[in-house]
Design a protein around this motif. Structure first.
Motif, short mmCIF file in Angstrom:
data_model
loop_
_atom_site.label_atom_id
_atom_site.label_comp_id
_atom_site.label_asym_id
_atom_site.label_seq_id
_atom_site.Cartn_x
_atom_site.Cartn_y
_atom_site.Cartn_z
N THR A 352 0.57 5.41 -7.67
CA THR A 352 0.04 5.80 -8.48
C THR A 352 -1.87 6.05 -9.15
O THR A 352 -1.59 6.32 -9.87
CB THR A 352 0.08 4.98 -10.43
OG1 THR A 352 -0.07 4.17 -10.31
CG2 THR A 352 1.46 5.24 -10.72
N GLU A 353 -2.03 5.41 -8.18
CA GLU A 353 -3.42 4.90 -7.23
C GLU A 353 -4.33 4.26 -8.88
O GLU A 353 -5.19 4.35 -9.77
CB GLU A 353 -4.04 6.25 -7.27
CG GLU A 353 -3.11 7.15 -6.03
CD GLU A 353 -3.58 7.93 -4.76
OE1 GLU A 353 -4.71 8.81 -5.99
OE2 GLU A 353 -3.38 8.33 -4.43
N ASP A 354 -3.88 3.47 -10.03
CA ASP A 354 -4.08 3.46 -10.92
C ASP A 354 -4.07 2.17 -10.17
O ASP A 354 -3.14 0.58 -10.29
CB ASP A 354 -2.98 3.08 -11.98
CG ASP A 354 -3.78 3.18 -12.97
OD1 ASP A 354 -4.59 2.11 -14.00
OD2 ASP A 354 -3.24 2.93 -14.60
N PRO A 355 -5.08 1.30 -10.85
CA PRO A 355 -6.01 -0.61 -10.29
C PRO A 355 -5.13 -1.00 -11.42
O PRO A 355 -5.10 -2.17 -10.97
CB PRO A 355 -7.07 -0.31 -9.88
CG PRO A 355 -8.01 1.24 -9.66
CD PRO A 355 -6.61 1.84 -10.81
N ALA A 356 -4.59 -0.74 -12.26
CA ALA A 356 -4.16 -1.61 -13.50
C ALA A 356 -2.51 -2.16 -12.98
O ALA A 356 -2.24 -2.78 -13.49
CB ALA A 356 -3.78 -0.74 -14.87
N HIS A 357 -1.76 -1.40 -12.25
CA HIS A 357 -0.59 -1.60 -11.70
C HIS A 357 -0.56 -2.64 -10.24
O HIS A 357 -0.09 -2.76 -9.56
CB HIS A 357 0.37 0.07 -11.25
CG HIS A 357 0.43 0.47 -12.72
ND1 HIS A 357 0.84 0.02 -12.92
CD2 HIS A 357 0.09 1.88 -12.50
CE1 HIS A 357 1.04 0.53 -14.23
NE2 HIS A 357 0.73 2.35 -14.09
N TYR A 358 -2.07 -2.76 -9.53
CA TYR A 358 -1.68 -2.98 -8.30
C TYR A 358 -1.56 -5.11 -8.74
O TYR A 358 -1.28 -5.31 -7.60
CB TYR A 358 -3.20 -2.52 -7.98
CG TYR A 358 -4.01 -1.67 -7.48
CD1 TYR A 358 -2.98 -0.74 -7.13
CD2 TYR A 358 -5.26 -1.20 -7.05
CE1 TYR A 358 -3.56 0.99 -6.72
CE2 TYR A 358 -5.59 -0.46 -6.87
CZ TYR A 358 -4.21 0.60 -6.49
OH TYR A 358 -4.90 2.06 -5.48
N ASP A 359 -1.97 -5.31 -9.59
CA ASP A 359 -1.08 -6.88 -10.05
C ASP A 359 -0.06 -7.19 -10.25
O ASP A 359 0.29 -8.05 -9.24
CB ASP A 359 -2.31 -7.47 -11.18
CG ASP A 359 -3.54 -8.25 -10.48
OD1 ASP A 359 -3.73 -8.12 -10.01
OD2 ASP A 359 -4.21 -8.24 -11.67
N GLU A 360 0.86 -6.04 -10.28
CA GLU A 360 2.47 -6.02 -10.69
C GLU A 360 2.61 -5.81 -9.03
O GLU A 360 3.90 -6.88 -8.67
CB GLU A 360 2.54 -5.25 -12.16
CG GLU A 360 4.54 -5.36 -11.41
CD GLU A 360 4.46 -4.15 -13.06
OE1 GLU A 360 6.00 -4.36 -13.19
OE2 GLU A 360 4.20 -3.40 -13.15
N ALA A 361 2.27 -4.82 -8.51
CA ALA A 361 2.17 -4.42 -6.93
C ALA A 361 2.48 -5.48 -6.71
O ALA A 361 3.48 -5.92 -5.66
CB ALA A 361 2.16 -3.24 -6.28
N ALA A 388 -6.50 -2.80 -1.10
CA ALA A 388 -6.85 -1.91 -2.28
C ALA A 388 -7.71 -2.86 -3.22
O ALA A 388 -8.74 -2.60 -4.33
CB ALA A 388 -5.94 -1.27 -3.36
N GLN A 389 -7.05 -4.58 -3.07
CA GLN A 389 -7.58 -5.52 -4.33
C GLN A 389 -9.18 -5.96 -3.57
O GLN A 389 -9.32 -7.29 -3.63
CB GLN A 389 -6.80 -6.25 -4.84
CG GLN A 389 -5.52 -5.31 -5.82
CD GLN A 389 -4.58 -6.83 -6.41
OE1 GLN A 389 -4.77 -7.36 -5.71
NE2 GLN A 389 -4.55 -6.44 -7.71
N GLY A 390 -9.26 -5.24 -1.87
CA GLY A 390 -10.72 -5.72 -0.93
C GLY A 390 -10.11 -7.62 -0.25
O GLY A 390 -10.54 -8.02 -0.15
N ASP A 391 -8.58 -7.92 -0.44
CA ASP A 391 -8.37 -8.89 0.34
C ASP A 391 -7.90 -8.81 1.35
O ASP A 391 -6.95 -8.11 2.01
CB ASP A 391 -7.49 -9.36 -0.55
CG ASP A 391 -6.89 -10.80 0.12
OD1 ASP A 391 -7.80 -11.11 0.96
OD2 ASP A 391 -5.94 -11.63 -0.64
#
Length: 451
Positions: A352-361, A388-391
């Protein structure tokens, strides 16, 4: 001398139940794996193992075969599933392979090879003596006779093991309360295949076979099965219903769309036909038709996780990841975070390229690899979300996990070194990076030694 001995042993190994190479593609699918485990469960228990202790691995191979190759795993070819008419037939095959496992036949095959090897070496020595004495023809005759005797010794050994597995399999089916009718029906199919391919059924041919004559096996087993209390027990209707869907799904995935649509024409509207056509349309990039067939399935079973998984996958691969989330999230919930479905769901969240979904992913994918570490796709997706989250250190570690599973040892070594240098020392992730680095180094060293 070493070359001739190795050639004989290689021939013997190839003869032992026609073991395929491990280069074959493993077919991973949550629904199919769950069904095969449920079909095997009563047999596994009858053989004295805990539920889930035996892995049932599906291979993409059109030939009709199943085998064990060490460890507690049974490998089943897709061609065997395609040929079987019901779940009971596959259970008969599983019972036979359990007989090989409980008999330790893969481990004991080294005994047969050792006996064959001793005969071979003796014939080579006698042949060498004859050649040195000036009789080259006699020497070559001794060598060739020895090779034939060695191979015959090994083939006799494997035939004994096959008969032993037949007997053990019959007992496991009986103890599990499963009819042997399916086992006999499948042997009948095997005989038909042998005849179709010109394999002689003459008794004189049995001495050059890895297995006893199929007709003889059927005669012995029919006598045992027909007297068993489970002989008239019908096929489990729930397993059979799931098996029909699995066959349809497998054909839709593996066969050409044209073949699938011929076998499951539009005139049929049963679930198996809808399922097969959905996969055929998906494979043929006819996404609207694939979704229409999947929606028809879901109208009948709205909470079937595998129908939901398929719809989500079709939407995701149509470039509509936002629309795929609802179906995949529900499929993931219904299967309690099944690793394979969780990996697809995590992929959709990232797509989705939506950062709001990255934690769930990240959460979903970490749960997936925690339950199934041998999933390169899930590791790759986890690396993507970490990046994507910089880790970056954990992104490199996830890449190393994916690369070592994919046997990309040079890349795995680079990724593991990068992760190890950046992660806090002595933490679990740092130790894992170190393990992967050492494994990659060892594999690369072995590869250099083989050159």
């Amino acid at each position: 001398m070493r070359f001739l001995r190795n050639a004989l042993l290689a021939l013997a190994v190839c003869a032992f139940a026609a073991r395929p190479t491990m280069a074959q593609e493993i077919l991973r699918d949550t629904e199919s794996e769950a069904l095969l485990q449920d079909m095997a469960a009563p047999i596994v228990k009858a053989a004295g193992f805990q539920p889930g202790a035996i892995d049932i691995v599906l291979l993409n191979d059109p030939s009709i075969n199943a085998f064990v190759a060490g460890g507690q795993a049974i490998y089943i070819h897709s061609g065997l599933i395609e040929t079987a008419d019901n779940a009971n037939e596959v259970q008969g095959v599983i019972a036979h392979e359990m007989g090989h496992i409980t008999g330790g036949h893969v481990i004991r095959s080294s005994e047969g090879m050792a006996d064959a090897s001793r005969i071979s070496i003796l014939s080579l020595l006698l042949g060498a003596v004859a050649v040195a004495a000036g009789s080259a023809e006699a020497g070559m005759g001794a060598i060739m006779a020895g090779q034939r005797a060695a191979l015959g010794k090994f083939l006799a050994f494997t035939r004994v093991q096959e008969s032993s597995a037949d007997a053990a399999g019959a007992k496991f089916l009986s103890d599990a309360g499963i009819s042997g009718r399916g086992s006999l029906a499948f042997f009948d199919k095997l005989m038909g295949e042998e005849i179709r391919h010109g394999i002689s059924q003459d008794d004189d041919e049995q001495f050059v076979r890895t297995h006893p004559m199929t007709g003889d096996r059927m005669s012995r087993l029919r006598d045992v099965y027909s007297k068993d209390p489970a002989w008239n027990t019908p096929v489990d209707p729930q397993l059979q219903s799931r098996f029909v869907l699995m066959k349809a799904k497998l054909e839709g995935y593996l066969a050409t769309p044209e073949a699938t649509l011929r076998d499951y024409p539009l005139s049929r509207d049963d679930e198996a036909a809808l399922y097969a056509r959905a996969y055929a349309y998906h494979k043929d990039a006819r996404m609207d038709q694939a979704i229409a067939e999947t929606d028809a399935l879901l109208s009948r079973e709205p909470d079937n996780p595998y129908f939901l998984e398929l719809k989500g996958q079709v939407l995701l691969e149509s470039g509509r990841p936002d629309e795929a989330l609802e179906s995949l999230r529900r499929a993931n919930e219904l299967t309690r975070n099944s690793p394979l479905i969780a990996a697809i769901f995590g992929h959709a969240l990232i797509a989705t390229e939506d950062p709001a979904h990255y934690d769930e992913a990240r959460q979903v994918l970490r749960a997936a690899v925690a339950r199934d570490r041998d999933n390169p796709f899930a590791w790759y997706q986890l690396g993507v979300v970490y990046a994507a989250q910089g880790d970056e250190p954990r992104a490199r570690l996830a890449s190393a996990e994916q690369q070592i599973l994919s046997r990309e040892y040079a890349r795995a070594l680079m990724s593991a070194r990068a992760a190890e240098s950046a992660l806090p020392k002595d933490t679990p992730d740092w130790l894992r990076a170190q393990d992967i680095r050492m494994q990659a180094e060892a594999e690369l060293e072995r590869s250099r030694d083989r050159r």
